[in-house]
Design a protein around this motif. Structure first.
Motif, short mmCIF file in Angstrom:
data_model
loop_
_atom_site.label_atom_id
_atom_site.label_comp_id
_atom_site.label_asym_id
_atom_site.label_seq_id
_atom_site.Cartn_x
_atom_site.Cartn_y
_atom_site.Cartn_z
N ARG A 99 18.47 1.53 -6.53
CA ARG A 99 17.00 1.68 -6.65
C ARG A 99 16.29 0.35 -6.98
O ARG A 99 15.10 0.60 -7.21
CB ARG A 99 16.60 2.91 -7.45
N SER A 100 16.97 -0.61 -7.16
CA SER A 100 16.30 -2.07 -7.53
C SER A 100 15.19 -2.18 -6.56
O SER A 100 14.04 -2.76 -7.03
CB SER A 100 17.26 -2.93 -7.17
N GLU A 101 15.51 -1.98 -5.20
CA GLU A 101 14.23 -2.40 -4.24
C GLU A 101 13.03 -1.61 -4.44
O GLU A 101 11.89 -2.00 -4.48
CB GLU A 101 14.69 -2.11 -2.81
N GLU A 102 13.33 -0.26 -4.55
CA GLU A 102 12.34 0.60 -4.76
C GLU A 102 11.34 0.59 -6.16
O GLU A 102 10.20 0.58 -6.35
CB GLU A 102 12.76 2.26 -5.11
N VAL A 103 12.09 0.05 -7.44
CA VAL A 103 11.59 -0.36 -8.49
C VAL A 103 10.85 -1.42 -8.37
O VAL A 103 9.50 -1.62 -8.79
CB VAL A 103 12.59 -0.59 -9.65
N ARG A 104 11.32 -2.78 -7.59
CA ARG A 104 10.23 -3.81 -7.44
C ARG A 104 8.95 -3.61 -6.51
O ARG A 104 8.03 -4.02 -6.81
CB ARG A 104 11.23 -4.91 -6.47
N ASP A 105 9.35 -2.63 -5.54
CA ASP A 105 8.10 -2.14 -4.71
C ASP A 105 7.04 -1.38 -5.68
O ASP A 105 5.87 -1.51 -5.46
CB ASP A 105 8.59 -1.33 -3.60
N CYS A 106 7.56 -0.85 -6.42
CA CYS A 106 6.71 0.26 -7.33
C CYS A 106 5.70 -0.81 -8.10
O CYS A 106 4.83 -0.52 -8.90
CB CYS A 106 7.33 1.22 -8.12
N LEU A 107 6.86 -1.78 -8.80
CA LEU A 107 6.17 -2.91 -9.80
C LEU A 107 4.88 -3.60 -9.14
O LEU A 107 4.00 -3.84 -9.65
CB LEU A 107 7.27 -3.66 -10.27
N ARG A 108 5.28 -4.03 -7.95
CA ARG A 108 4.32 -4.70 -7.20
C ARG A 108 3.03 -3.69 -6.87
O ARG A 108 2.01 -4.29 -6.86
CB ARG A 108 4.98 -5.12 -5.83
N LEU A 109 3.25 -2.73 -6.64
CA LEU A 109 2.05 -1.79 -6.35
C LEU A 109 1.33 -1.51 -7.50
O LEU A 109 0.06 -1.49 -7.55
CB LEU A 109 2.77 -0.37 -5.72
N ALA A 110 2.10 -1.34 -8.62
CA ALA A 110 1.25 -1.13 -9.81
C ALA A 110 0.49 -2.44 -10.24
O ALA A 110 -0.74 -2.09 -10.48
CB ALA A 110 2.21 -1.10 -11.04
N GLU A 111 0.90 -3.54 -9.93
CA GLU A 111 0.11 -4.70 -10.03
C GLU A 111 -0.83 -4.82 -9.23
O GLU A 111 -2.04 -5.17 -9.65
CB GLU A 111 1.38 -6.08 -10.10
N ASP A 112 -0.81 -4.30 -8.15
CA ASP A 112 -1.97 -4.37 -7.01
C ASP A 112 -2.99 -3.36 -7.58
O ASP A 112 -4.13 -3.81 -7.38
CB ASP A 112 -1.26 -4.20 -5.77
N VAL A 113 -2.43 -2.21 -8.13
CA VAL A 113 -3.56 -1.29 -8.43
C VAL A 113 -4.40 -1.93 -9.65
O VAL A 113 -5.52 -1.59 -9.63
CB VAL A 113 -2.72 -0.06 -8.92
N ASP A 114 -3.71 -2.33 -10.54
CA ASP A 114 -4.34 -2.98 -11.67
C ASP A 114 -5.39 -4.12 -11.18
O ASP A 114 -6.49 -4.07 -11.75
CB ASP A 114 -3.39 -3.85 -12.64
N GLU A 115 -5.02 -4.97 -10.06
CA GLU A 115 -5.95 -5.97 -9.43
C GLU A 115 -7.12 -5.34 -9.18
O GLU A 115 -8.24 -5.47 -9.44
CB GLU A 115 -5.15 -6.86 -8.85
N ALA A 116 -6.78 -4.13 -8.26
CA ALA A 116 -7.95 -3.39 -7.43
C ALA A 116 -8.88 -2.74 -8.67
O ALA A 116 -10.04 -2.73 -8.50
CB ALA A 116 -7.27 -2.42 -6.75
#
Length: 217
Positions: free
Chosen positions: A45-62
């Protein structure tokens, strides 16, 4: 990257971001105590975890971008309020947009709206101003009641609105008893009435005295 959508704190997601959200929800809903219950995501699940972390950062920026937009809106509202009455139309538009984001009108907004309602305008514009003023007064009163309820021993939700503090009473108040003076007796408070002195008696002897020559006659 998700972007702020509208003035109510919503966000717009792309198709790839929605896919990552679905995968993140699937991971969160799976039981973690059972290693065999991994479902169709597979053991890695490393790829899924990386995608989730990137999405969390994008949500914070939004979220930060939404805060910047709201700060710009409030600053723009203050500029239009300072330019009244010539900027009445733009001020009402921005005030209504700010109210939609949860903005609570202050004393400056209420005073500006009352001043606008007192000015002459067409029926449609006058009705719009009155409606915005009524809404702002309701929101301001509700905010005051909420702050009072949050205080220790605050008023009930349906209690009367707090009245402004009254000024000093101009009527003189009777002075209270002084501790350094003894309590007066009833005789001192209500002294006995004195009887009026009788009028002086006039002497009639001298007034009707017979002369000596009249006596000898």
């Amino acid at each position: 990257m998700p972007t702020p959508y509208g003035s109510r704190g919503g966000m717009a997601f792309s198709a790839d971001e929605l896919r990552v959200l679905r995968r993140a929800l699937a991971i969160a809903l799976q039981p973690t105590h059972d290693p065999a219950a991994r479902g169709p995501l597979g053991p890695d699940r490393s790829e899924e975890v990386r995608d989730c972390l990137r999405l969390a950062e994008d949500v914070d920026e939004a979220v930060r971008e939404g805060g910047r937009q709201r700060a710009f809106l409030l600053a723009d509202l203050a500029r239009y309020r300072a330019a009244l009455p010539g900027s009445a139309g733009g001020y009402l538009d921005r005030l209504q947009e700010a109210l939609a984001t949860g903005y609570v009108p202050g004393h400056g907004d209420l005073a500006a709206l009352r001043s606008l309602c007192a000015r002459r305008a067409g029926p449609e514009e006058a009705g719009r101003r009155a409606a915005v003023l009524h809404r702002c007064e309701h929101l301001a009163e509700r905010s005051v009641r909420a702050r009072l309820r949050a205080l220790p021993g605050g008023r009930a939700a349906d209690g009367p609105a707090p009245s402004p503090p009254a000024g000093p009473d101009p009527r003189p108040r009777p002075a209270g008893p002084r501790p350094d003076r003894p309590i007066p007796t009833p005789g001192e408070v209500f002294p006995p009435r004195r009887k009026p002195a009788p009028p002086p008696k006039s002497s009639l002897k001298g007034r009707f005295q017979v002369p000596p020559e009249a006596r000898s006659a």
